[in-house]
Design a protein around this motif. Structure first.
Motif, PDB file in Angstrom:
ATOM      1  N   ALA A 247     -24.938 -30.305   4.072  1.00 21.08           N
ATOM      2  CA  ALA A 247     -23.998 -28.987   4.180  1.00 21.08           C
ATOM      3  C   ALA A 247     -23.880 -28.350   5.566  1.00 21.08           C
ATOM      4  CB  ALA A 247     -22.830 -29.169   3.187  1.00 21.08           C
ATOM      5  N   LEU A 248     -25.074 -27.547   5.173  1.00 16.29           N
ATOM      6  CA  LEU A 248     -25.537 -26.589   5.268  1.00 16.29           C
ATOM      7  C   LEU A 248     -25.847 -26.854   6.977  1.00 16.29           C
ATOM      8  CD1 LEU A 248     -27.685 -22.994   4.420  1.00 16.29           C
ATOM      9  CD2 LEU A 248     -28.304 -24.401   6.916  1.00 16.29           C
ATOM     10  N   TYR A 249     -26.157 -27.391   7.315  1.00 15.94           N
ATOM     11  CA  TYR A 249     -27.240 -28.408   8.780  1.00 15.94           C
ATOM     12  C   TYR A 249     -25.541 -28.470   8.896  1.00 15.94           C
ATOM     13  CZ  TYR A 249     -32.118 -28.443   7.584  1.00 15.94           C
ATOM     14  OH  TYR A 249     -33.383 -27.835   6.875  1.00 15.94           O
ATOM     15  N   ALA A 250     -24.564 -28.914   8.724  1.00 19.73           N
ATOM     16  CA  ALA A 250     -23.647 -29.643   9.233  1.00 19.73           C
ATOM     17  C   ALA A 250     -22.818 -28.635   9.997  1.00 19.73           C
ATOM     18  CB  ALA A 250     -23.123 -30.711   8.670  1.00 19.73           C
ATOM     19  N   ALA A 251     -22.759 -27.411   8.891  1.00 16.74           N
ATOM     20  CA  ALA A 251     -22.030 -26.265   9.327  1.00 16.74           C
ATOM     21  C   ALA A 251     -22.006 -25.296  10.239  1.00 16.74           C
ATOM     22  CB  ALA A 251     -21.479 -25.135   8.326  1.00 16.74           C
ATOM     23  N   LEU A 252     -24.096 -25.866  10.161  1.00 16.71           N
ATOM     24  CA  LEU A 252     -24.209 -25.000  11.202  1.00 16.71           C
ATOM     25  C   LEU A 252     -24.156 -25.304  12.657  1.00 16.71           C
ATOM     26  CD1 LEU A 252     -26.414 -22.743  11.628  1.00 16.71           C
ATOM     27  CD2 LEU A 252     -29.135 -23.470  11.728  1.00 16.71           C
ATOM     28  N   HIS A 253     -24.509 -26.398  12.583  1.00 13.93           N
ATOM     29  CA  HIS A 253     -24.496 -27.337  13.930  1.00 13.93           C
ATOM     30  C   HIS A 253     -22.668 -26.932  14.653  1.00 13.93           C
ATOM     31  CE1 HIS A 253     -23.942 -30.769  16.779  1.00 13.93           C
ATOM     32  NE2 HIS A 253     -22.827 -31.181  16.440  1.00 13.93           N
ATOM     33  N   ALA A 254     -21.844 -27.004  13.883  1.00 13.05           N
ATOM     34  CA  ALA A 254     -20.893 -26.380  14.235  1.00 13.05           C
ATOM     35  C   ALA A 254     -21.132 -25.486  15.088  1.00 13.05           C
ATOM     36  CB  ALA A 254     -19.261 -27.051  13.493  1.00 13.05           C
ATOM     37  N   VAL A 255     -21.629 -24.027  13.974  1.00 13.12           N
ATOM     38  CA  VAL A 255     -21.750 -22.654  14.664  1.00 13.12           C
ATOM     39  C   VAL A 255     -21.714 -22.660  16.024  1.00 13.12           C
ATOM     40  CG1 VAL A 255     -21.957 -20.648  14.446  1.00 13.12           C
ATOM     41  CG2 VAL A 255     -20.914 -21.994  12.582  1.00 13.12           C
ATOM     42  N   GLU A 256     -23.019 -24.176  16.386  1.00 14.14           N
ATOM     43  CA  GLU A 256     -24.466 -23.387  17.190  1.00 14.14           C
ATOM     44  C   GLU A 256     -22.793 -23.808  18.891  1.00 14.14           C
ATOM     45  OE1 GLU A 256     -28.069 -23.240  15.752  1.00 14.14           O
ATOM     46  OE2 GLU A 256     -27.465 -25.103  16.652  1.00 14.14           O
ATOM     47  N   GLN A 257     -22.885 -25.115  17.997  1.00 19.84           N
ATOM     48  CA  GLN A 257     -21.996 -25.763  19.217  1.00 19.84           C
ATOM     49  C   GLN A 257     -20.314 -25.404  19.786  1.00 19.84           C
ATOM     50  OE1 GLN A 257     -21.961 -29.289  20.784  1.00 19.84           O
ATOM     51  NE2 GLN A 257     -24.429 -28.216  20.297  1.00 19.84           N
ATOM     52  N   ALA A 258     -19.904 -24.469  18.975  1.00 25.18           N
ATOM     53  CA  ALA A 258     -18.800 -23.817  19.914  1.00 25.18           C
ATOM     54  C   ALA A 258     -19.649 -22.434  20.328  1.00 25.18           C
ATOM     55  CB  ALA A 258     -18.059 -22.988  18.198  1.00 25.18           C
ATOM     56  N   ALA A 259     -20.955 -21.535  20.087  1.00 26.35           N
ATOM     57  CA  ALA A 259     -21.246 -20.677  20.844  1.00 26.35           C
ATOM     58  C   ALA A 259     -22.182 -21.081  22.430  1.00 26.35           C
ATOM     59  CB  ALA A 259     -22.485 -20.530  20.226  1.00 26.35           C
ATOM     60  N   GLU A 260     -22.325 -22.153  22.054  1.00 29.60           N
ATOM     61  CA  GLU A 260     -23.121 -22.352  23.777  1.00 29.60           C
ATOM     62  C   GLU A 260     -21.410 -23.227  24.031  1.00 29.60           C
ATOM     63  OE1 GLU A 260     -24.772 -26.370  22.926  1.00 29.60           O
ATOM     64  OE2 GLU A 260     -26.665 -25.342  21.748  1.00 29.60           O
ATOM     65  N   GLN A 261     -20.377 -23.778  23.809  1.00 33.79           N
ATOM     66  CA  GLN A 261     -18.965 -23.754  24.357  1.00 33.79           C
ATOM     67  C   GLN A 261     -18.699 -22.390  24.954  1.00 33.79           C
ATOM     68  OE1 GLN A 261     -15.868 -26.579  23.661  1.00 33.79           O
ATOM     69  NE2 GLN A 261     -18.151 -27.466  22.393  1.00 33.79           N
ATOM     70  N   ALA A 262     -18.781 -21.439  24.163  1.00 37.59           N
ATOM     71  CA  ALA A 262     -18.511 -19.865  24.788  1.00 37.59           C
ATOM     72  C   ALA A 262     -18.944 -19.451  25.838  1.00 37.59           C
ATOM     73  CB  ALA A 262     -18.266 -18.922  23.635  1.00 37.59           C
ATOM     74  N   ILE A 263     -20.362 -19.322  25.835  1.00 34.09           N
ATOM     75  CA  ILE A 263     -21.089 -19.504  26.666  1.00 34.09           C
ATOM     76  C   ILE A 263     -21.048 -19.811  28.243  1.00 34.09           C
ATOM     77  CG2 ILE A 263     -23.565 -18.503  27.279  1.00 34.09           C
ATOM     78  CD1 ILE A 263     -24.210 -18.284  24.595  1.00 34.09           C
ATOM     79  N   GLU A 264     -20.892 -21.243  28.085  1.00 33.27           N
ATOM     80  CA  GLU A 264     -20.784 -21.423  29.304  1.00 33.27           C
ATOM     81  C   GLU A 264     -19.375 -21.639  30.162  1.00 33.27           C
ATOM     82  OE1 GLU A 264     -20.947 -26.267  27.932  1.00 33.27           O
ATOM     83  OE2 GLU A 264     -22.707 -26.009  27.894  1.00 33.27           O
ATOM     84  N   GLN A 265     -18.396 -21.235  28.921  1.00 32.63           N
ATOM     85  CA  GLN A 265     -17.258 -20.702  29.470  1.00 32.63           C
ATOM     86  C   GLN A 265     -17.437 -18.924  30.548  1.00 32.63           C
ATOM     87  OE1 GLN A 265     -14.393 -21.328  26.453  1.00 32.63           O
ATOM     88  NE2 GLN A 265     -14.344 -23.404  26.531  1.00 32.63           N
ATOM     89  N   VAL A 266     -18.525 -18.833  30.439  1.00 33.93           N
ATOM     90  CA  VAL A 266     -18.620 -17.609  31.114  1.00 33.93           C
ATOM     91  C   VAL A 266     -19.199 -17.048  31.914  1.00 33.93           C
ATOM     92  CG1 VAL A 266     -16.984 -16.130  28.962  1.00 33.93           C
ATOM     93  CG2 VAL A 266     -19.773 -16.073  29.792  1.00 33.93           C
ATOM     94  N   ASP A 267     -18.816 -15.850  32.854  1.00 37.57           N
ATOM     95  CA  ASP A 267     -19.974 -15.701  33.851  1.00 37.57           C
ATOM     96  C   ASP A 267     -21.301 -14.686  33.066  1.00 37.57           C
ATOM     97  OD1 ASP A 267     -18.937 -13.084  33.978  1.00 37.57           O
ATOM     98  OD2 ASP A 267     -18.147 -13.777  35.726  1.00 37.57           O
ATOM     99  N   ASP A 268     -22.183 -14.501  33.752  1.00 38.66           N
ATOM    100  CA  ASP A 268     -23.013 -13.920  33.217  1.00 38.66           C
ATOM    101  C   ASP A 268     -22.527 -12.574  32.674  1.00 38.66           C
ATOM    102  OD1 ASP A 268     -25.050 -15.860  33.368  1.00 38.66           O
ATOM    103  OD2 ASP A 268     -25.591 -14.747  35.642  1.00 38.66           O
ATOM    104  N   ARG A 269     -21.128 -11.839  33.606  1.00 36.51           N
ATOM    105  CA  ARG A 269     -21.155  -9.828  33.399  1.00 36.51           C
ATOM    106  C   ARG A 269     -20.619  -9.908  31.908  1.00 36.51           C
ATOM    107  NH1 ARG A 269     -17.133  -9.649  38.310  1.00 36.51           N
ATOM    108  NH2 ARG A 269     -17.002 -11.291  37.854  1.00 36.51           N
ATOM    109  N   ASP A 270     -20.064 -11.679  31.737  1.00 36.40           N
ATOM    110  CA  ASP A 270     -18.992 -11.312  29.823  1.00 36.40           C
ATOM    111  C   ASP A 270     -19.743 -11.904  29.189  1.00 36.40           C
ATOM    112  OD1 ASP A 270     -16.962 -10.155  31.140  1.00 36.40           O
ATOM    113  OD2 ASP A 270     -16.318 -12.257  32.090  1.00 36.40           O
TER     114      ASP A 270
END
Length: 344
Positions: A247-270
């Protein structure tokens, strides 16, 4: 650099809101109780194993509220009085015949009610008796590493924000009220440290930051967390998430995926501001539910850490408007409760 108290309060409120909204979003799809359309994403439509109302949270948040209420009252949750109040709260909740209860929690609390070990209000010594019964259950079954302690642990992370050791000890002690297996306590220690640090700093911190808070021999059990090898099996390996480690690893996977998508959607300045948005929270909860299995629990666990990162405004407004549940609370109540916990 000093701590921005207003932002810390906002992220603490986001933690409780994230737990509740994640829970309510996972409810309809728990163990496949409703078909899940990945093109649409999860919706708080209710139903699930407990036939919940739309937007209603389940036992994950209900039990978390038993802890949060004590923390908000000003009684230290790690004191004998605080532990008795939490244990009494669990029994009060169970006496109300909740719609859905985990098997292990039911096996522990039902006999305590039948034996009349609890009467209305806080009962002195009830935490010690509950812990003893949990230990006996562990000795008889050998299976007390379910996710039921981890799912409710988020409020513990808010109670002692400036003291990581005290937070860790409280997390384990409260886990042991119902879940004796050391892995259950470990998972609560690790997740609370991730939430606590994220609330304080505003930077997303993972549970590996809490490995030094575990007894040295226990760190070996979490080698996969330390080296990242838990990711090797992908989402399919995370479906057996009734087990607290998975359960911890599943939740961590979800959090990591969200963080990766967030970074991909912005440019370096943001990039430094990436991840504090509704899109981030929505992506994380969508990933958590899509894994399958105990969807409300995984989404509640992930939602707590995501909420600690994004704050109140980062939890989608449409979800905040409808989320509610036992004991007669809604999103505004959760926000106020977070403030009371921090002030207490």
């Amino acid at each position: 650099m000093g701590v921005n108290v207003e932002k810390v309060l906002d992220r603490a409120a986001g933690t409780l809101l994230g737990t509740a909204c994640g829970d309510a979003l996972g409810v309809p799809y728990e163990f496949g109780s409703a078909p899940y359309d990945p093109r649409q994403g999860p919706e708080p439509i209710g139903g699930g194993l407990g036939d919940y109302a739309p937007g209603e949270w389940s036992d994950d948040t209900q039990m978390a509220m038993c802890i949060a209420r004590v923390a908000a009252s000003g009684v230290s949750i790690d004191s004998p009085e605080g532990l008795d109040a939490i244990a009494s709260g669990f029994l009060e909740w169970m006496a109300g015949d909740p719609a859905d209860v985990g098997n292990q929690t039911r096996a522990l609390l039902t006999p305590m009610l039948a034996d009349q070990e609890w009467t209305e209000g806080a009962v002195a010594g009830i935490a010690a008796r509950m812990t003893q019964r949990a230990r006996a259950l562990h000795e008889s079954t050998g299976h007390t590493a379910g996710n039921g302690a981890l799912m409710r642990t988020a409020p513990v992370a808010l109670a002692f924000l400036d003291d990581r050791e005290r937070t860790a000890k409280a997390a384990r002690r409260i886990a042991e009220l119902t879940h004796t297996d050391a892995l259950a306590g470990d998972s609560c220690v690790l997740w609370c440290e991730a939430i606590r640090t994220t609330v304080l700093t505003g930077e997303l911190v993972g549970p590996e930051a809490g490995l030094d808070l575990l007894p040295a021999p226990r760190c070996e059990a979490w080698a996969a967390l330390a080296d990242g090898s838990w990711r090797d099996g992908g989402p399919a390996a995370l479906r057996g998430n009734g087990f607290t480690v998975t359960a911890l690893y599943a939740a961590l996977h979800a959090v990591e995926q969200a963080a990766e998508q967030a970074i991909e959607q912005v440019d370096d300045r943001d990039r430094e501001h990436a991840g504090a948005s509704e899109d981030t929270f929505r992506a994380g909860i969508t990933t958590a539910v899509a894994i399958g299995g105990d969807t409300d629990t995984v989404a509640a666990i992930a939602g707590a850490l995501l909420g600690a990162r994004v704050g109140v405004a980062g939890v989608p407004a449409a979800w905040r408007r409808v989320v509610h549940g036992w004991p007669g609370m809604d999103a505004e109540d959760l926000t106020r409760m977070a403030g009371k916990i921090l002030r207490a």
